[in-house]
Design a protein around this motif. Structure first.
Motif, PDB file in Angstrom:
ATOM      1  N   ASP A   2      38.876   0.674 -18.315  1.00 41.05           N
ATOM      2  CA  ASP A   2      37.835  -0.106 -18.971  1.00 41.05           C
ATOM      3  C   ASP A   2      38.131  -0.370 -20.441  1.00 41.05           C
ATOM      4  OD1 ASP A   2      36.308  -0.133 -16.640  1.00 41.05           O
ATOM      5  OD2 ASP A   2      35.326   1.762 -17.136  1.00 41.05           O
ATOM      6  N   GLU A   3      38.862   0.549 -21.084  1.00 40.70           N
ATOM      7  CA  GLU A   3      39.016   0.444 -22.522  1.00 40.70           C
ATOM      8  C   GLU A   3      40.390   0.927 -22.974  1.00 40.70           C
ATOM      9  OE1 GLU A   3      36.898   2.315 -26.558  1.00 40.70           O
ATOM     10  OE2 GLU A   3      35.815   2.279 -24.647  1.00 40.70           O
ATOM     11  N   GLY A  20      46.241  -5.265 -31.535  1.00 44.63           N
ATOM     12  CA  GLY A  20      45.059  -5.143 -30.691  1.00 44.63           C
ATOM     13  C   GLY A  20      44.587  -6.480 -30.166  1.00 44.63           C
ATOM     14  N   ARG A  21      44.578  -7.498 -31.024  1.00 47.47           N
ATOM     15  CA  ARG A  21      44.156  -8.832 -30.570  1.00 47.47           C
ATOM     16  C   ARG A  21      45.124  -9.366 -29.521  1.00 47.47           C
ATOM     17  NH1 ARG A  21      42.887  -9.276 -36.164  1.00 47.47           N
ATOM     18  NH2 ARG A  21      44.941 -10.203 -36.609  1.00 47.47           N
ATOM     19  N   TRP A  22      46.406  -9.143 -29.750  1.00 42.91           N
ATOM     20  CA  TRP A  22      47.415  -9.608 -28.788  1.00 42.91           C
ATOM     21  C   TRP A  22      47.228  -8.917 -27.438  1.00 42.91           C
ATOM     22  CZ3 TRP A  22      51.538  -7.507 -26.055  1.00 42.91           C
ATOM     23  CH2 TRP A  22      52.514  -8.401 -25.600  1.00 42.91           C
ATOM     24  N   LEU A  23      47.005  -7.612 -27.464  1.00 42.67           N
ATOM     25  CA  LEU A  23      46.762  -6.878 -26.221  1.00 42.67           C
ATOM     26  C   LEU A  23      45.504  -7.367 -25.519  1.00 42.67           C
ATOM     27  CD1 LEU A  23      47.505  -3.127 -27.080  1.00 42.67           C
ATOM     28  CD2 LEU A  23      48.764  -4.568 -25.480  1.00 42.67           C
ATOM     29  N   ASN A  24      44.463  -7.587 -26.302  1.00 43.25           N
ATOM     30  CA  ASN A  24      43.176  -7.968 -25.735  1.00 43.25           C
ATOM     31  C   ASN A  24      43.273  -9.248 -24.912  1.00 43.25           C
ATOM     32  OD1 ASN A  24      40.273  -7.038 -25.844  1.00 43.25           O
ATOM     33  ND2 ASN A  24      40.020  -9.196 -26.432  1.00 43.25           N
ATOM     34  N   ALA A  29      40.998  -5.104 -19.990  1.00 37.33           N
ATOM     35  CA  ALA A  29      40.250  -4.006 -20.607  1.00 37.33           C
ATOM     36  C   ALA A  29      39.847  -4.436 -22.008  1.00 37.33           C
ATOM     37  CB  ALA A  29      41.097  -2.735 -20.664  1.00 37.33           C
ATOM     38  N   SER A  30      38.846  -3.776 -22.536  1.00 44.25           N
ATOM     39  CA  SER A  30      38.417  -4.016 -23.903  1.00 44.25           C
ATOM     40  C   SER A  30      39.291  -3.192 -24.850  1.00 44.25           C
ATOM     41  CB  SER A  30      36.949  -3.619 -24.071  1.00 44.25           C
ATOM     42  OG  SER A  30      36.557  -3.681 -25.425  1.00 44.25           O
ATOM     43  N   VAL A  31      39.852  -3.840 -25.864  1.00 44.27           N
ATOM     44  CA  VAL A  31      40.737  -3.152 -26.802  1.00 44.27           C
ATOM     45  C   VAL A  31      39.977  -2.848 -28.092  1.00 44.27           C
ATOM     46  CG1 VAL A  31      42.881  -3.262 -28.111  1.00 44.27           C
ATOM     47  CG2 VAL A  31      42.752  -4.307 -25.831  1.00 44.27           C
ATOM     48  N   GLN A  32      39.893  -1.573 -28.428  1.00 45.14           N
ATOM     49  CA  GLN A  32      39.241  -1.130 -29.655  1.00 45.14           C
ATOM     50  C   GLN A  32      40.309  -0.586 -30.602  1.00 45.14           C
ATOM     51  OE1 GLN A  32      35.939  -1.677 -29.921  1.00 45.14           O
ATOM     52  NE2 GLN A  32      35.952  -2.453 -27.808  1.00 45.14           N
ATOM     53  N   VAL A  33      40.284  -1.039 -31.841  1.00 50.82           N
ATOM     54  CA  VAL A  33      41.295  -0.628 -32.818  1.00 50.82           C
ATOM     55  C   VAL A  33      40.683   0.337 -33.820  1.00 50.82           C
ATOM     56  CG1 VAL A  33      42.925  -1.394 -34.592  1.00 50.82           C
ATOM     57  CG2 VAL A  33      42.525  -2.810 -32.558  1.00 50.82           C
ATOM     58  N   HIS A  34      41.382   1.438 -34.073  1.00 50.89           N
ATOM     59  CA  HIS A  34      40.942   2.449 -35.033  1.00 50.89           C
ATOM     60  C   HIS A  34      42.003   2.609 -36.110  1.00 50.89           C
ATOM     61  CE1 HIS A  34      37.681   3.834 -32.281  1.00 50.89           C
ATOM     62  NE2 HIS A  34      38.536   3.402 -31.362  1.00 50.89           N
ATOM     63  N   ASP A  35      41.577   2.991 -37.310  1.00 51.31           N
ATOM     64  CA  ASP A  35      42.490   3.069 -38.447  1.00 51.31           C
ATOM     65  C   ASP A  35      43.657   4.010 -38.186  1.00 51.31           C
ATOM     66  OD1 ASP A  35      41.075   1.252 -39.887  1.00 51.31           O
ATOM     67  OD2 ASP A  35      39.927   2.733 -41.006  1.00 51.31           O
ATOM     68  N   ARG A  36      43.369   5.194 -37.693  1.00 53.24           N
ATOM     69  CA  ARG A  36      44.424   6.156 -37.404  1.00 53.24           C
ATOM     70  C   ARG A  36      43.887   7.221 -36.468  1.00 53.24           C
ATOM     71  NH1 ARG A  36      44.419  10.658 -42.046  1.00 53.24           N
ATOM     72  NH2 ARG A  36      46.026  11.538 -40.719  1.00 53.24           N
ATOM     73  N   GLU A 101      38.386  12.496 -24.769  1.00 50.18           N
ATOM     74  CA  GLU A 101      37.850  13.420 -23.758  1.00 50.18           C
ATOM     75  C   GLU A 101      38.596  13.309 -22.443  1.00 50.18           C
ATOM     76  OE1 GLU A 101      33.712  12.558 -23.492  1.00 50.18           O
ATOM     77  OE2 GLU A 101      33.278  13.327 -25.486  1.00 50.18           O
ATOM     78  N   ALA A 102      39.902  12.997 -22.562  1.00 48.02           N
ATOM     79  CA  ALA A 102      40.728  12.835 -21.357  1.00 48.02           C
ATOM     80  C   ALA A 102      40.055  11.908 -20.357  1.00 48.02           C
ATOM     81  CB  ALA A 102      41.004  14.201 -20.711  1.00 48.02           C
ATOM     82  N   ASP A 103      39.388  10.871 -20.872  1.00 44.72           N
ATOM     83  CA  ASP A 103      38.667   9.902 -20.048  1.00 44.72           C
ATOM     84  C   ASP A 103      39.664   9.094 -19.224  1.00 44.72           C
ATOM     85  OD1 ASP A 103      37.128   7.932 -18.959  1.00 44.72           O
ATOM     86  OD2 ASP A 103      36.151   7.344 -20.838  1.00 44.72           O
ATOM     87  N   GLU A 104      39.550   9.152 -17.913  1.00 41.39           N
ATOM     88  CA  GLU A 104      40.492   8.466 -17.038  1.00 41.39           C
ATOM     89  C   GLU A 104      40.343   6.951 -17.103  1.00 41.39           C
ATOM     90  OE1 GLU A 104      40.138  10.011 -13.115  1.00 41.39           O
ATOM     91  OE2 GLU A 104      40.970  11.979 -13.628  1.00 41.39           O
ATOM     92  N   GLU A 105      39.257   6.456 -17.680  1.00 42.49           N
ATOM     93  CA  GLU A 105      39.053   5.022 -17.786  1.00 42.49           C
ATOM     94  C   GLU A 105      39.443   4.476 -19.149  1.00 42.49           C
ATOM     95  OE1 GLU A 105      38.339   3.146 -15.188  1.00 42.49           O
ATOM     96  OE2 GLU A 105      38.438   5.006 -14.042  1.00 42.49           O
ATOM     97  N   THR A 106      40.055   5.311 -19.984  1.00 40.02           N
ATOM     98  CA  THR A 106      40.459   4.903 -21.327  1.00 40.02           C
ATOM     99  C   THR A 106      41.940   5.172 -21.540  1.00 40.02           C
ATOM    100  OG1 THR A 106      38.246   5.388 -22.209  1.00 40.02           O
ATOM    101  CG2 THR A 106      40.049   5.231 -23.806  1.00 40.02           C
ATOM    102  N   VAL A 107      42.622   4.199 -22.116  1.00 42.22           N
ATOM    103  CA  VAL A 107      44.028   4.349 -22.471  1.00 42.22           C
ATOM    104  C   VAL A 107      44.118   4.550 -23.982  1.00 42.22           C
ATOM    105  CG1 VAL A 107      46.314   3.284 -22.481  1.00 42.22           C
ATOM    106  CG2 VAL A 107      44.737   2.843 -20.577  1.00 42.22           C
TER     107      VAL A 107
END
Length: 249
Positions: A2-3, A20-24, A29-36, A101-107
């Motif tokens: 999912d994400e 992130g925009r290129w991946l999206n 899946a929804s791509v969320q970008v974090h600073d670090r 949280e070792a979320d199986e729906e998140t990469v």
């Protein structure tokens, strides 16, 4: 999935937002970008243990107090890190508890400002651009250091080193024949996109790098191959174009 959570490496020229925009545009899946990627200071000892001590010794680790404190400071201020190679799989294991949280729906894909390596069957460490898995690690310095440059590049660098200096990027680009990337190269962001997409593909399908040297999912072992795969047309081989292709550039 999912994400996708993509974490930047702010001490480098890699633009996580652009990646992130290129991946999206290419993944389901929804791509969320974090600073670090912020790991707890407790991981400092694990990073110290992951240090490669010799290019020809599979054993790693130096957990002397001064080294652990260095790693603690580098976690707080990443600009302090550098000049060390780490066992990529050991770093991956150290960071895993701090993923989503070792979320199986998140990469989780972490752009990292440290040089990573894996132990090879030929009895030595090899630097890597990407270590696939959870979290996936994409080494920005690895982009410059892991794939081999033209032989002339190393000759020119040795000349400067003997004189006590480092050849400027502009000199290397004009005086050394061949295509290659160097530290802080303005093409860094574009060149890393395919590695980030490969990390996503591995997490979702179990498929690793592509065998087609024209595809952005190809793991080139020479800089010329990186330039061809990541910065030249076509963007993908036929099989991966059917999955990730888009008319947007």
């Amino acid at each position: 999935m999912d994400e996708v959570r993509l974490y930047g490496a702010p001490t480098t020229v890699a633009d996580a937002d652009e990646i992130g925009r290129w991946l999206n545009d290419r993944v389901d899946a929804s791509v969320q970008v974090h600073d670090r990627f912020l790991a707890d200071k407790d991981v400092a000892r694990d990073l110290a243990q992951a240090r490669v001590l010799s290019p020809y010794d599979p054993e790693t680790g130096n957990t002397m107090t001064g080294i652990v404190r260095y790693e603690e400071r580098a976690l707080e201020d990443p600009s302090r890190a550098g000049g060390v190679i780490y066992d990529g799989y050991a770093v991956q294991r150290a960071l895993y508890p701090y993923t989503t949280e070792a979320d199986e729906e998140t990469v989780d894909i972490v752009l990292i400002d440290r040089a990573l390596g894996t132990w090879g069957g030929d009895g030595r460490w090899h630097k890597r651009v990407a270590v696939l898995g959870s979290p996936a690690l994409v080494s920005v310095p690895g982009l410059y250091e892991a794939p081999a440059k033209p032989e002339e590049y190393y000759k020119e660098k040795s000349k400067y080193a003997m004189a006590g200096g480092i050849p400027p990027r502009e000199y290397l680009e004009t005086e050394v024949d061949g295509e290659f990337l160097v530290e802080d190269d303005p093409r860094t962001t574009d060149a890393l996109k395919g590695y980030a997409l490969t990390a996503y593909g591995y997490a979702t399908t179990g498929e690793g790098f592509c065998d087609d040297e024209r595809c952005r999912l190809y793991d080139a072992h020479r800089q010329k191959g990186v330039v061809r795969a990541q910065l030249r047309e076509p963007e993908f081989c036929d099989d991966h174009a059917a999955v990730y292709g888009t008319e947007e550039v």
